[in-house]
Write an enzyme that holds these catalytic residues in place. Structure first.
Site, PDB file in Angstrom:
ATOM      1  N   SER A 124      12.448 -11.919   7.743  1.00 25.24           N
ATOM      2  CA  SER A 124      11.910 -10.677   8.300  1.00 25.24           C
ATOM      3  C   SER A 124      12.415 -10.478   9.722  1.00 25.24           C
ATOM      4  O   SER A 124      12.655 -11.463  10.451  1.00 25.24           O
ATOM      5  CB  SER A 124      10.380 -10.784   8.322  1.00 25.24           C
ATOM      6  OG  SER A 124       9.832  -9.780   9.133  1.00 25.24           O
ATOM      7  N   TYR A 148       2.411 -15.720  10.407  1.00 18.90           N
ATOM      8  CA  TYR A 148       3.266 -15.225   9.315  1.00 18.90           C
ATOM      9  C   TYR A 148       4.740 -15.355   9.701  1.00 18.90           C
ATOM     10  O   TYR A 148       5.555 -15.905   8.964  1.00 18.90           O
ATOM     11  CB  TYR A 148       2.918 -13.764   8.993  1.00 18.90           C
ATOM     12  CG  TYR A 148       4.004 -13.049   8.219  1.00 18.90           C
ATOM     13  CD1 TYR A 148       4.245 -13.355   6.884  1.00 18.90           C
ATOM     14  CD2 TYR A 148       4.815 -12.081   8.832  1.00 18.90           C
ATOM     15  CE1 TYR A 148       5.262 -12.712   6.182  1.00 18.90           C
ATOM     16  CE2 TYR A 148       5.821 -11.439   8.140  1.00 18.90           C
ATOM     17  CZ  TYR A 148       6.047 -11.754   6.809  1.00 18.90           C
ATOM     18  OH  TYR A 148       7.053 -11.129   6.115  1.00 18.90           O
ATOM     19  N   LYS A 152       8.217 -17.683   8.337  1.00 23.76           N
ATOM     20  CA  LYS A 152       9.587 -17.223   8.037  1.00 23.76           C
ATOM     21  C   LYS A 152      10.605 -18.025   8.845  1.00 23.76           C
ATOM     22  O   LYS A 152      11.633 -18.457   8.334  1.00 23.76           O
ATOM     23  CB  LYS A 152       9.727 -15.730   8.364  1.00 23.76           C
ATOM     24  CG  LYS A 152       8.890 -14.819   7.483  1.00 23.76           C
ATOM     25  CD  LYS A 152       9.351 -14.893   6.035  1.00 23.76           C
ATOM     26  CE  LYS A 152       8.556 -14.015   5.113  1.00 23.76           C
ATOM     27  NZ  LYS A 152       8.742 -14.347   3.698  1.00 23.76           N
TER      28      LYS A 152
HETATM   29  P1  NAD Z   1       4.387  -8.471  -2.121  1.00 25.84           P
HETATM   30  O1  NAD Z   1       3.099  -9.070  -1.667  1.00 25.84           O
HETATM   31  O2  NAD Z   1       4.364  -7.190  -2.848  1.00 25.84           O
HETATM   32  O3  NAD Z   1       5.208  -9.542  -2.970  1.00 25.84           O
HETATM   33  C1  NAD Z   1       5.064 -10.947  -2.783  1.00 25.84           C
HETATM   34  C2  NAD Z   1       4.741 -11.545  -4.148  1.00 25.84           C
HETATM   35  O4  NAD Z   1       4.611 -12.964  -4.015  1.00 25.84           O
HETATM   36  C3  NAD Z   1       3.432 -11.009  -4.736  1.00 25.84           C
HETATM   37  O5  NAD Z   1       3.691 -10.518  -6.039  1.00 25.84           O
HETATM   38  C4  NAD Z   1       2.512 -12.231  -4.759  1.00 25.84           C
HETATM   39  O6  NAD Z   1       1.615 -12.179  -5.849  1.00 25.84           O
HETATM   40  C5  NAD Z   1       3.518 -13.371  -4.841  1.00 25.84           C
HETATM   41  N1  NAD Z   1       3.061 -14.664  -4.315  1.00 25.84           N
HETATM   42  C6  NAD Z   1       2.532 -14.920  -3.086  1.00 25.84           C
HETATM   43  N2  NAD Z   1       2.269 -16.236  -2.970  1.00 25.84           N
HETATM   44  C7  NAD Z   1       2.645 -16.823  -4.140  1.00 25.84           C
HETATM   45  C8  NAD Z   1       2.632 -18.168  -4.627  1.00 25.84           C
HETATM   46  N3  NAD Z   1       2.159 -19.187  -3.898  1.00 25.84           N
HETATM   47  N4  NAD Z   1       3.104 -18.402  -5.867  1.00 25.84           N
HETATM   48  C9  NAD Z   1       3.575 -17.399  -6.628  1.00 25.84           C
HETATM   49  N5  NAD Z   1       3.617 -16.100  -6.228  1.00 25.84           N
HETATM   50  C10 NAD Z   1       3.151 -15.838  -4.989  1.00 25.84           C
HETATM   51  O7  NAD Z   1       5.314  -8.354  -0.806  1.00 25.84           O
HETATM   52  P2  NAD Z   1       6.715  -7.648  -0.602  1.00 25.84           P
HETATM   53  O8  NAD Z   1       6.521  -6.554   0.376  1.00 25.84           O
HETATM   54  O9  NAD Z   1       7.372  -7.378  -1.895  1.00 25.84           O
HETATM   55  O10 NAD Z   1       7.481  -8.812   0.169  1.00 25.84           O
HETATM   56  C11 NAD Z   1       8.309  -9.741  -0.496  1.00 25.84           C
HETATM   57  C12 NAD Z   1       8.818 -10.750   0.515  1.00 25.84           C
HETATM   58  O11 NAD Z   1       9.511 -10.072   1.558  1.00 25.84           O
HETATM   59  C13 NAD Z   1       7.716 -11.563   1.188  1.00 25.84           C
HETATM   60  O12 NAD Z   1       8.167 -12.883   1.368  1.00 25.84           O
HETATM   61  C14 NAD Z   1       7.561 -10.873   2.530  1.00 25.84           C
HETATM   62  O13 NAD Z   1       7.077 -11.747   3.514  1.00 25.84           O
HETATM   63  C15 NAD Z   1       8.990 -10.441   2.820  1.00 25.84           C
HETATM   64  N6  NAD Z   1       9.065  -9.294   3.730  1.00 25.84           N
HETATM   65  C16 NAD Z   1       8.369  -8.149   3.432  1.00 25.84           C
HETATM   66  C17 NAD Z   1       8.428  -7.075   4.306  1.00 25.84           C
HETATM   67  C18 NAD Z   1       7.645  -5.816   4.025  1.00 25.84           C
HETATM   68  O14 NAD Z   1       7.411  -5.047   4.961  1.00 25.84           O
HETATM   69  N7  NAD Z   1       7.246  -5.518   2.802  1.00 25.84           N
HETATM   70  C19 NAD Z   1       9.195  -7.162   5.475  1.00 25.84           C
HETATM   71  C20 NAD Z   1       9.899  -8.335   5.735  1.00 25.84           C
HETATM   72  C21 NAD Z   1       9.825  -9.403   4.849  1.00 25.84           C
HETATM   73  C1  UD1 Z   2       5.046  -4.922  10.364  1.00 23.99           C
HETATM   74  C2  UD1 Z   2       4.744  -6.373  10.584  1.00 23.99           C
HETATM   75  C3  UD1 Z   2       6.024  -7.172  10.658  1.00 23.99           C
HETATM   76  C4  UD1 Z   2       6.929  -6.908   9.476  1.00 23.99           C
HETATM   77  C5  UD1 Z   2       7.201  -5.413   9.437  1.00 23.99           C
HETATM   78  C6  UD1 Z   2       8.134  -5.051   8.312  1.00 23.99           C
HETATM   79  C7  UD1 Z   2       2.646  -6.269  11.826  1.00 23.99           C
HETATM   80  C8  UD1 Z   2       1.977  -6.485  13.157  1.00 23.99           C
HETATM   81  N1  UD1 Z   2       3.976  -6.503  11.785  1.00 23.99           N
HETATM   82  O1  UD1 Z   2       5.581  -4.455  11.554  1.00 23.99           O
HETATM   83  O2  UD1 Z   2       5.745  -8.547  10.710  1.00 23.99           O
HETATM   84  O3  UD1 Z   2       8.145  -7.615   9.612  1.00 23.99           O
HETATM   85  O4  UD1 Z   2       5.947  -4.741   9.287  1.00 23.99           O
HETATM   86  O5  UD1 Z   2       7.509  -4.479   7.254  1.00 23.99           O
HETATM   87  O6  UD1 Z   2       2.003  -5.984  10.835  1.00 23.99           O
HETATM   88  N2  UD1 Z   2       1.295   2.411  12.715  1.00 23.99           N
HETATM   89  C9  UD1 Z   2       0.377   3.396  13.034  1.00 23.99           C
HETATM   90  N3  UD1 Z   2      -0.713   3.558  12.233  1.00 23.99           N
HETATM   91  C10 UD1 Z   2      -0.933   2.792  11.129  1.00 23.99           C
HETATM   92  C11 UD1 Z   2       0.020   1.793  10.786  1.00 23.99           C
HETATM   93  C12 UD1 Z   2       1.123   1.627  11.623  1.00 23.99           C
HETATM   94  O7  UD1 Z   2       0.549   4.105  14.029  1.00 23.99           O
HETATM   95  O8  UD1 Z   2      -1.949   2.977  10.442  1.00 23.99           O
HETATM   96  C13 UD1 Z   2       2.480   2.251  13.581  1.00 23.99           C
HETATM   97  C14 UD1 Z   2       2.587   0.869  14.195  1.00 23.99           C
HETATM   98  O9  UD1 Z   2       1.919   0.837  15.419  1.00 23.99           O
HETATM   99  C15 UD1 Z   2       4.109   0.745  14.350  1.00 23.99           C
HETATM  100  C16 UD1 Z   2       4.677   1.572  13.183  1.00 23.99           C
HETATM  101  O10 UD1 Z   2       3.620   2.430  12.773  1.00 23.99           O
HETATM  102  O11 UD1 Z   2       4.490   1.326  15.547  1.00 23.99           O
HETATM  103  C17 UD1 Z   2       5.131   0.728  12.011  1.00 23.99           C
HETATM  104  O12 UD1 Z   2       4.050  -0.143  11.670  1.00 23.99           O
HETATM  105  P1  UD1 Z   2       4.119  -1.126  10.415  1.00 23.99           P
HETATM  106  O13 UD1 Z   2       4.452  -0.346   9.201  1.00 23.99           O
HETATM  107  O14 UD1 Z   2       2.859  -1.920  10.407  1.00 23.99           O
HETATM  108  O15 UD1 Z   2       5.396  -2.047  10.722  1.00 23.99           O
HETATM  109  P2  UD1 Z   2       5.722  -2.983  11.982  1.00 23.99           P
HETATM  110  O16 UD1 Z   2       4.777  -2.785  13.088  1.00 23.99           O
HETATM  111  O17 UD1 Z   2       7.155  -2.783  12.304  1.00 23.99           O
END
Ligand code: NAD
Ligand code: UD1
Length: 338
Positions: A124, A148, A152
């Site tokens: 991330s 968190y 990572k």
């Molecule tokens: P998500 O929660 O939709 O998907 C994660 C999946 O992992 C879920 O289906 C959950 O049930 C499963 N899981 C969690 N712990 C587990 C375990 N111990 N054993 C088996 N399954 C397990 O999240 P996502 O948004 O699809 O994110 C996927 C990955 O990308 C995550 O590692 C997350 O940290 C990373 N990531 C997400 C974002 C974002 O904003 N969505 C940003 C940066 C990184």
């Molecule tokens: C979040 C995660 C970060 C992750 C990233 C990618 C947090 C603190 N950080 O960051 O670890 O890597 O997502 O998905 O959760 N906002 C509002 N109102 C809301 C929600 C968000 O104004 O109800 C604003 C936030 O202040 C920010 C922007 O929208 O400025 C984006 O927020 P968000 O979607 O939570 O993403 P990140 O803050 O980038």
């Protein structure tokens, strides 16, 4: 190839399983469904015209994981499974370290034992921490500032040490920026449990009538409109980035790091207004205080992924909002009925 996808029923995982099936790969999914529903995979199967194998299991259960490697001849792994809510990780650090780190160690040990040494890992942008200048470049020193993010960073360290110790490993560390949007069919998308933490899922629930109004966290940042800038990336572009990274690392051992982002910052208000365009009406919002831990602005330097993988984002903020809205409108309660 036959790819094991951990966390493959989740938001990014389900879109990536679809991209893998469309690219001709066989897919085996493992997930404990702690934050997802098996319905996503059923719909992926409908869209792809063929299905992924599914095993409901927790990565912390080493013997259950071993049996998956015994049953399927796996060529490579894409590792999404993990807990991902920053605020919750501050409240419950032990759950986050246990789930994310122990789960990953079990996975890597099982892979090594079965001679599977290609992995693409979901990292991330949060690993860049608070002190790096923008845009973020892969060679910068990393330093996450919440539990968190530290899981990572620690998994990146584990994989980096593994790659240094044993040159048979092929490792991709993908640092995602802000994934939003949904598959253009409107059949799969993000289905947050409870109150969404992230911006676009929250706006989408306002638009569908599940939340009263968007709270904009801070309107006095040193940015063009006073709200924070982020690098939003369409989840379908992100999914395709995984297929490109997998192809690249399969042919090249070592540890590779790529930012997956657009290279462009969009403000909270710009995102809200793009969503309003997609919905066709204004959405209620209020500017409130800053959210603790938020940075004013960050985005990716996305040039390495372009140079190495010939990958870049193709979808605009407008398309992200249109696709996200189609999914939310067609599935107001996500994969649940109500
Ligand atoms: P998500 O929660 O939709 O998907 C994660 C999946 O992992 C879920 O289906 C959950 O049930 C499963 N899981 C969690 N712990 C587990 C375990 N111990 N054993 C088996 N399954 C397990 O999240 P996502 O948004 O699809 O994110 C996927 C990955 O990308 C995550 O590692 C997350 O940290 C990373 N990531 C997400 C974002 C974002 O904003 N969505 C940003 C940066 C990184
Ligand atoms: C979040 C995660 C970060 C992750 C990233 C990618 C947090 C603190 N950080 O960051 O670890 O890597 O997502 O998905 O959760 N906002 C509002 N109102 C809301 C929600 C968000 O104004 O109800 C604003 C936030 O202040 C920010 C922007 O929208 O400025 C984006 O927020 P968000 O979607 O939570 O993403 P990140 O803050 O980038």
């Amino acid at each position: 190839m036959r790819i094991l996808v951990t966390g493959g029923t989740g938001y990014i995982g389900s879109h990536t399983v679809l991209s893998l099936l469309e690219s001709g790969h066989e897919v085996v999914v493992v997930d404990n469904l702690v934050n997802s529903s098996e319905e996503s995979l059923r719909r992926v199967g409908e869209l792809a015209g063929r299905t992924a194998a599914f095993h409901e299991l927790d990565l912390v259960d080493e013997s259950a994981l071993e049996s998956v490697f015994d049953q399927h001849s796996i060529d490579a792994v894409i590792h999404f499974a993990g807990l991902k809510a920053v605020g919750e990780s501050v409240q419950e650090p032990l759950s986050y370290y246990y789930n994310n780190i122990v789960g990953t160690l079990n996975l890597l040990r099982a892979m090594d034992k079965h001679g599977v040494r290609s992995i693409v890992f979901s990292s991330s942008a949060t690993v860049y921490g608070e002190h790096n200048p923008i845009p973020y470049v892969e060679k910068m020193e990393i330093g996450a500032n919440n539990p968190y993010g530290r899981t990572k960073e620690q998994i990146e360290d584990i994989l980096t040490d593994l790659g240094a110790a044993d040159e048979r490993w092929h490792i991709a560390l993908l640092r995602y920026f802000n994934p939003v949007g949904a598959h253009p069919s409107g059949k799969i998308g993000e289905d947050p449990q409870g109150i969404p933490n992230n911006l676009v899922p929250f706006i989408a629930q306002v638009a569908v009538g599940r939340r009263e109004k968007l709270m904009v966290f801070g309107g006095d940042y040193d940015t063009p409109d006073g709200t924070c800038l982020r690098d939003y990336i369409h989840v379908v572009d992100l999914a395709q980035g995984h297929v490109a990274a997998l192809d690249y690392v399969s042919a090249r051992p070592g540890v590779h790091r790529w930012n997956l982002g657009s290279g462009k910052g969009t403000s909270v208000l710009e995102m809200l207004h793009a969503f309003e365009q997609a919905v066709g009406r204004p959405l209620p919002y209020e500017i409130t205080g800053r959210r603790s831990g938020d940075l004013p602005a960050f985005w990716a330097d996305a040039s390495s992924a372009l140079a190495d993988l010939s990958w870049s984002t193709t979808k605009s903020v407008e398309q992200m909002c249109e696709d996200h809205w189609r999914w939310q409108k067609n599935n107001p309660f996500g994969y649940r009925q109500s």
